[in-house]
Design an enzyme around this catalytic site. Structure first.
Site, PDB file in Angstrom:
ATOM      1  N   CYS A  18      47.507 -12.461  51.888  1.00  0.00           N
ATOM      2  CA  CYS A  18      48.879 -12.987  51.741  1.00  0.00           C
ATOM      3  C   CYS A  18      49.042 -14.395  52.323  1.00  0.00           C
ATOM      4  O   CYS A  18      50.019 -15.090  52.027  1.00  0.00           O
ATOM      5  CB  CYS A  18      49.866 -12.047  52.399  1.00  0.00           C
ATOM      6  SG  CYS A  18      49.740 -10.367  51.792  1.00  0.00           S
ATOM      7  N   HIS A  77      55.860 -15.994  53.705  1.00  0.00           N
ATOM      8  CA  HIS A  77      55.348 -14.873  52.922  1.00  0.00           C
ATOM      9  C   HIS A  77      56.408 -13.770  52.976  1.00  0.00           C
ATOM     10  O   HIS A  77      57.035 -13.554  54.007  1.00  0.00           O
ATOM     11  CB  HIS A  77      54.031 -14.364  53.515  1.00  0.00           C
ATOM     12  CG  HIS A  77      53.604 -13.082  52.882  1.00  0.00           C
ATOM     13  ND1 HIS A  77      53.515 -12.944  51.519  1.00  0.00           N
ATOM     14  CD2 HIS A  77      53.300 -11.860  53.411  1.00  0.00           C
ATOM     15  CE1 HIS A  77      53.143 -11.714  51.235  1.00  0.00           C
ATOM     16  NE2 HIS A  77      53.008 -11.040  52.366  1.00  0.00           N
ATOM     17  N   ASN A  91      56.619  -8.053  47.321  1.00  0.00           N
ATOM     18  CA  ASN A  91      55.509  -8.735  48.000  1.00  0.00           C
ATOM     19  C   ASN A  91      54.436  -9.070  46.952  1.00  0.00           C
ATOM     20  O   ASN A  91      53.848  -8.175  46.372  1.00  0.00           O
ATOM     21  CB  ASN A  91      54.962  -7.790  49.082  1.00  0.00           C
ATOM     22  CG  ASN A  91      53.766  -8.356  49.840  1.00  0.00           C
ATOM     23  OD1 ASN A  91      53.175  -9.357  49.437  1.00  0.00           O
ATOM     24  ND2 ASN A  91      53.403  -7.698  50.925  1.00  0.00           N
TER      25      ASN A  91
HETATM   26  O1  UT7 Z   1      51.849  -8.507  53.117  1.00  0.00           O
HETATM   27  C1  UT7 Z   1      51.383  -8.660  54.429  1.00  0.00           C
HETATM   28  C2  UT7 Z   1      51.146  -7.428  55.182  1.00  0.00           C
HETATM   29  N1  UT7 Z   1      52.107  -6.385  55.005  1.00  0.00           N
HETATM   30  C3  UT7 Z   1      53.051  -6.157  55.898  1.00  0.00           C
HETATM   31  O2  UT7 Z   1      53.210  -6.923  56.832  1.00  0.00           O
HETATM   32  C4  UT7 Z   1      53.881  -4.902  55.731  1.00  0.00           C
HETATM   33  C5  UT7 Z   1      54.486  -4.521  57.039  1.00  0.00           C
HETATM   34  N2  UT7 Z   1      55.101  -3.209  57.034  1.00  0.00           N
HETATM   35  C6  UT7 Z   1      56.264  -2.900  56.411  1.00  0.00           C
HETATM   36  O3  UT7 Z   1      56.843  -3.702  55.714  1.00  0.00           O
HETATM   37  C7  UT7 Z   1      56.846  -1.536  56.672  1.00  0.00           C
HETATM   38  O4  UT7 Z   1      56.108  -0.910  57.686  1.00  0.00           O
HETATM   39  C8  UT7 Z   1      56.901  -0.618  55.423  1.00  0.00           C
HETATM   40  C9  UT7 Z   1      57.956  -1.114  54.436  1.00  0.00           C
HETATM   41  C10 UT7 Z   1      55.558  -0.560  54.760  1.00  0.00           C
HETATM   42  C11 UT7 Z   1      57.310   0.795  55.823  1.00  0.00           C
HETATM   43  O5  UT7 Z   1      58.539   0.774  56.516  1.00  0.00           O
HETATM   44  P1  UT7 Z   1      58.712   1.505  57.923  1.00  0.00           P
HETATM   45  O6  UT7 Z   1      60.095   1.311  58.321  1.00  0.00           O
HETATM   46  O7  UT7 Z   1      57.647   0.957  58.828  1.00  0.00           O
HETATM   47  O8  UT7 Z   1      58.463   2.994  57.534  1.00  0.00           O
HETATM   48  P2  UT7 Z   1      57.366   4.012  58.109  1.00  0.00           P
HETATM   49  O9  UT7 Z   1      56.038   3.739  57.530  1.00  0.00           O
HETATM   50  O10 UT7 Z   1      57.503   4.120  59.606  1.00  0.00           O
HETATM   51  O11 UT7 Z   1      57.930   5.369  57.508  1.00  0.00           O
HETATM   52  C12 UT7 Z   1      59.218   5.886  57.881  1.00  0.00           C
HETATM   53  C13 UT7 Z   1      59.507   7.088  57.011  1.00  0.00           C
HETATM   54  C14 UT7 Z   1      58.344   8.069  56.928  1.00  0.00           C
HETATM   55  O12 UT7 Z   1      58.882   9.373  56.878  1.00  0.00           O
HETATM   56  P3  UT7 Z   1      58.887  10.314  58.186  1.00  0.00           P
HETATM   57  O13 UT7 Z   1      57.459  10.446  58.583  1.00  0.00           O
HETATM   58  O14 UT7 Z   1      59.711   9.580  59.190  1.00  0.00           O
HETATM   59  O15 UT7 Z   1      59.504  11.567  57.673  1.00  0.00           O
HETATM   60  C15 UT7 Z   1      57.716   7.755  55.603  1.00  0.00           C
HETATM   61  O16 UT7 Z   1      57.041   8.843  55.047  1.00  0.00           O
HETATM   62  O17 UT7 Z   1      59.767   6.663  55.668  1.00  0.00           O
HETATM   63  C16 UT7 Z   1      58.930   7.389  54.781  1.00  0.00           C
HETATM   64  N3  UT7 Z   1      58.638   6.568  53.631  1.00  0.00           N
HETATM   65  C17 UT7 Z   1      59.406   6.545  52.534  1.00  0.00           C
HETATM   66  N4  UT7 Z   1      60.527   7.193  52.208  1.00  0.00           N
HETATM   67  C18 UT7 Z   1      61.071   6.938  51.019  1.00  0.00           C
HETATM   68  C19 UT7 Z   1      57.605   5.695  53.459  1.00  0.00           C
HETATM   69  N5  UT7 Z   1      57.686   5.115  52.265  1.00  0.00           N
HETATM   70  C20 UT7 Z   1      58.798   5.625  51.668  1.00  0.00           C
HETATM   71  C21 UT7 Z   1      59.408   5.410  50.433  1.00  0.00           C
HETATM   72  N6  UT7 Z   1      60.546   6.071  50.151  1.00  0.00           N
HETATM   73  N7  UT7 Z   1      58.919   4.543  49.535  1.00  0.00           N
END
Ligand code: UT7
Length: 325
Positions: free
Chosen positions: A113, A252, A282
């Site tokens: 990225c 980014h 992204n």
């Molecule tokens: O491009 C350069 C590198 N990339 C990045 O820098 C990405 C950085 N990370 C992020 O943007 C975020 O961490 C994400 C958008 C990927 C995820 O968001 P988050 O707030 O960190 O969510 P999480 O992974 O902690 O998940 C929270 C909850 C989980 O459920 P439980 O375990 O709390 O029940 C996930 O299973 O959200 C759930 N979840 C979803 N729910 C509905 C994860 N993806 C989804 C989804 N829809 N698409």
């Protein structure tokens, strides 16, 4: 050393739009979750058969027109991509063929990225020392081909697109400072495990879905905020400027919450951050490239503005660059 600046920009977004409602029908997710957790509403997808060079060529043609430069005049083409047309030849060579840029030296950079910022810094070096008198840099990605459409943790995030810029020596302004960084110890946080020499393609690798992006999003989130803010501070310091001097941040676009947290850390008004994540998601190296192009074309960026490019990605890699427009 010559000063180097950007004299033309162009972007290309494929026409197919994938909405959050479309994704609700594919995986267990919701429009509300995607918007509040990421800021993404839609993303663009290529048509069948469209590769990274096809997108890049379209963006490059616009950038060349904007710069008033003919393709045959190009000395250097650098493509930043993690979704090359093929393992080899380089996507830059395919772009060269498409543009008929017969006199250019062509290669790709692999910096995920942060690729567009890396390409910009590499091109700047060649021009600054006088090796080449111009360069075309492109960030082009077809992330839809490496996205696991069954994995809700990643498939809601990514999109396809390309952005390009033409660099030449300038009399005043231009690139004031650049900062690049890498930390290979953290390579496992974001990678495409199979398809390279470590795990060549086999039936097993396909069955195990190892040809798709694997990401530990939560861990990356905190690092993205820290490293993008740090790169911004370092680049500003090198340029002899402060955060209050910035007119536009072109970052980014991985997650709107990363950018809001970064703004808070830097004490930077959020209105100064140019966003297109809502429309395109992204797009890895293409996110910074298209955002820069849009900000210039919409006249958000004006002559004399101080612009900060800031990017972060798998590697880990990061980079920032201060430009006087
Ligand atoms: O491009 C350069 C590198 N990339 C990045 O820098 C990405 C950085 N990370 C992020 O943007 C975020 O961490 C994400 C958008 C990927 C995820 O968001 P988050 O707030 O960190 O969510 P999480 O992974 O902690 O998940 C929270 C909850 C989980 O459920 P439980 O375990 O709390 O029940 C996930 O299973 O959200 C759930 N979840 C979803 N729910 C509905 C994860 N993806 C989804 C989804 N829809 N698409």
């Amino acid at each position: 050393m010559k000063k180097v600046g950007i004299i033309g920009v162009g972007e290309y977004l494929p026409k197919n739009v994938l909405t959050n409602a479309d994704l609700e029908r594919k995986v267990d997710t919701s429009d509300e979750w995607i918007i509040t957790r990421t800021g993404i509403k839609t993303r663009r997808l290529v048509s069948k058969g469209q590769a990274a060079s096809d997108l890049g060529i379209n963006a490059a043609k616009k950038a060349l027109k904007d710069a008033g430069l003919a393709a045959e005049e190009l000395d250097l083409i650098i493509v930043a991509t993690i979704t090359p047309d093929m393992q080899f030849p380089s996507t830059a060579c395919f772009v060269q063929q498409g543009l008929k840029a017969v006199n250019a030296v062509c290669f790709d950079v692999s910096a995920a990225c942060a690729g567009f910022v890396y390409a910009l810094v590499v091109a700047q070096q060649f021009i600054a020392v006088g090796t080449y008198k111009n360069a075309l840099i492109i960030g082009s990605e077809v992330l839809s081909t490496i996205t696991d459409w069954k994995d809700r943790n990643t498939c809601v995030l990514f999109g396809d697109g390309a952005g390009a810029a033409v660099l030449v020596p300038v009399k005043s302004g231009g690139i004031l400072s650049t900062v690049l960084g890498s930390d290979g110890r953290l390579n496992e946080l974001l990678q495409l495990p199979a398809g390279g020499s470590r795990n060549p393609a086999t039936h097993k690798s396909v069955e195990e879905r190892l040809h798709y992006i694997k990401m530990r999003g939560n861990e990356l989130f905190k690092l993205a905020v820290k490293l993008m803010a740090g790169a911004a501070q370092d680049a500003l310091k090198l340029a002899g400027l402060e955060c209050k001097d910035i007119d536009w941040v072109i970052p980014h676009q991985a997650n709107i919450r990363i950018l809001m947290s970064m703004a808070k850390k830097l004490d930077l008004p959020v209105e100064k951050i140019y966003l297109n994540i809502d429309k395109y998601g992204n797009m890895s190296s293409a996110s910074t490239a298209t955002a820069l192009c849009e900000a210039v074309k919409s006249k958000s960026i004006k002559k004399g503005d101080i612009v900060l490019l800031d990017a972060f990605g798998g590697g880990l890699v990061w980079g920032a660059c201060v430009i006087k427009w």
